[in-house]
Structures are given as structure tokens and as C-alpha cells.
Design a protein around this motif. Structure first.
Motif, mmCIF file in Angstrom:
data_model
loop_
_atom_site.group_PDB
_atom_site.id
_atom_site.type_symbol
_atom_site.label_atom_id
_atom_site.label_comp_id
_atom_site.label_asym_id
_atom_site.label_seq_id
_atom_site.Cartn_x
_atom_site.Cartn_y
_atom_site.Cartn_z
ATOM 1 N N LYS A 1 -60.120 44.083 -69.861
ATOM 2 C CA LYS A 1 -59.022 43.860 -68.912
ATOM 3 C C LYS A 1 -59.360 42.766 -67.904
ATOM 4 C CE LYS A 1 -57.133 48.532 -69.309
ATOM 5 N NZ LYS A 1 -56.969 49.858 -68.667
ATOM 6 N N ILE B 1 -52.600 45.259 -64.904
ATOM 7 C CA ILE B 1 -53.587 46.168 -65.491
ATOM 8 C C ILE B 1 -53.940 47.330 -64.567
ATOM 9 C CG2 ILE B 1 -54.591 44.315 -66.872
ATOM 10 C CD1 ILE B 1 -56.909 44.196 -64.878
ATOM 11 N N CYS B 2 -53.667 47.179 -63.275
ATOM 12 C CA CYS B 2 -54.002 48.238 -62.315
ATOM 13 C C CYS B 2 -52.950 48.276 -61.202
ATOM 14 C CB CYS B 2 -55.389 47.987 -61.732
ATOM 15 S SG CYS B 2 -55.937 49.259 -60.567
#
Length: 236
Positions: A145, A174-175
Motif C-alpha cells: 500500500k 488506503i487509510c
């Protein structure tokens, strides 16, 4: 009677020129104190200082120094907060200074700079006690990632300073937990206005993902070492 010197009726009662001895009441209009003179409360003597006061510095203070500030004293220690000037009529930073009453004469400063950055004499710390957390989920696939993130240097529209870091939109993909989106448009000094502006919890994100990526690398290294041992053994 009414015209006697030193009386209210004569208009030259000395009590008109001072607030000494007055108690209570309200002032119903503006009060202006000339620069160089402070307005404060509490005792300020050679043996006791438990006071607070506001001061606009008189004259031209040197570059980087306070031009006005609130000052809070406790004997030899104090906290001072206010504006520090730049090289001309610009503001360099909003500063909080703390002088600790100790044998070393320790002074610390936290600064919010004109370019939008902030810094302090020590580390910025956040609470991270496990007892304050629940529903913990360990991150997986961190190495792949973060490999796709853009690590960039950049300029901002309202700043002449070059910066380095990540892009909130990239990290959010991704977060999303690392992103906070403003509910109101954010306005900047150059007049630009950005709706749904994204803020990044850079310290939390980098700590979690960087450490997880290191753990994943460590696991891969161990796997490779095991493979090397097996290959070495099969060839003997």
C-alpha cells in the motif's frame, strides 16, 4: 463651600486623575493605555510576583521580538504569549514562551509561524494508551500500500516555503481513518477557498503503516533466509 479647592464641585479633586482606592463598578466606554505601559492584576514586587498583564511594546522592537503580549508570572517563572514581528511591519509568528523557575533558567517556546507551520522546543505527544481504545484491527498489506503513495516536495498557493510530505487524497484511498474532512470551506490568505478540505493525521498514519511495513519486510527476509538454508542443505 462648592468652590473650595480640592472638592468635587470645583472640578480639581485629585481623585479625578486616578483610579487608586476605587472598588467595583463598571467602565462604560473604551479605555486606551499608551504603548509601553501595561494593564495588569496581582502583585509585582521584588519578593512576590503572582501577576498577569497585557503590554504593547513601546517603540520599535528588534526583529523576532514581541510587539505585544499577555504575560503571566509566578515568581521567577512566567508564560508569555503574543505576536513577534518580522523584519518590517510583518508578523513573523505567534509565540508562547515559558520560563521555568529552575536553577538553569530554562526557557521553552512554541511557535505558530506566518508560513502556516508550527514548532516547539520539545516533542508533540498524543495519548495512545490501549485502555482508551477498542475494536483494534491490525493493518495488513502495508508494504504494498505505501509503495503506491506519492512522496513529494511541493509548494502551497499561500506560502513561499517548499514543503515535503504526502497527499491526503492518496492516503485516504488506503487509510480513510487518517483523514478528516472539513465541514465548512477552508479559506486561505491568498483568497482561495476549498470546500471539503482534507486534513491528514500524518503522525498516526506513518507510525502505523511504516512499522507494519517493516514487520512485513522482516517476515519476507526470514522467509528468504529459510529458503537459502534449504537450498544450501540440498546442495551439500
Amino acid at each position: 463651600m462648592g468652590t473650595s479647592a480640592g472638592t468635587v464641585a470645583a472640578g480639581n479633586d485629585s481623585r479625578f486623575s486616578t483610579v487608586d482606592g476605587m472598588t467595583g463598578g463598571k467602565i462604560s466606554s473604551s479605555v486606551v493605555v499608551n504603548a509601553g505601559f501595561s494593564v495588569g492584576i496581582g502583585p509585582r514586587t521584588t519578593t512576590e510576583d503572582n501577576s498577569a498583564y497585557l503590554l504593547a511594546v513601546s517603540g520599535s522592537s528588534p526583529s523576532g521580538q514581541y510587539v505585544n503580549f499577555n504575560h503571566y508570572s509566578w515568581y521567577a517563572g512566567y508564560v508569555r504569549t503574543g505576536i513577534r514581528r518580522g523584519s518590517g511591519q510583518d508578523i513573523n509568528r505567534y509565540s508562547i514562551s515559558m520560563a521555568v523557575n529552575d536553577s538553569g533558567g530554562t526557557t521553552r517556546e512554541w511557535a505558530f509561524n506566518a508560513d502556516g507551520t508550527a514548532n516547539g522546543s520539545g516533542a508533540w505527544t498524543t495519548g495512545s494508551d490501549e485502555r482508551h481504545k477498542f475494536d483494534l484491527e491490525e493493518i495488513s498489506g502495508a508494504l504494498d500500500k505505501i509503495a503506491g503513495l506519492r512522496c513529494v516536495t511541493y509548494s502551497k498557493w499561500d506560502s513561499e516555503v517548499r514543503h515535503v510530505g504526502l497527499i491526503a487524497q492518496d492516503v485516504g484511498a488506503i487509510c480513510p481513518e487518517a483523514i478528516t474532512i472539513s465541514t465548512e470551506p477552508v479559506k486561505f490568505s491568498d483568497g482561495r477557498e476549498v470546500a471539503e478540505f482534507q486534513f491528514l493525521d500524518i503522525s498516526g498514519f506513518t507510525a502505523a503503516y511504516a512499522f507494519q511495513a517493516i514487520k512485513e519486510l522482516h517476515a519476507k527476509i526470514n522467509e528468504l533466509q529459510d529458503e537459502i538454508v534449504k537450498l544450501s542443505g540440498s546442495g551439500s
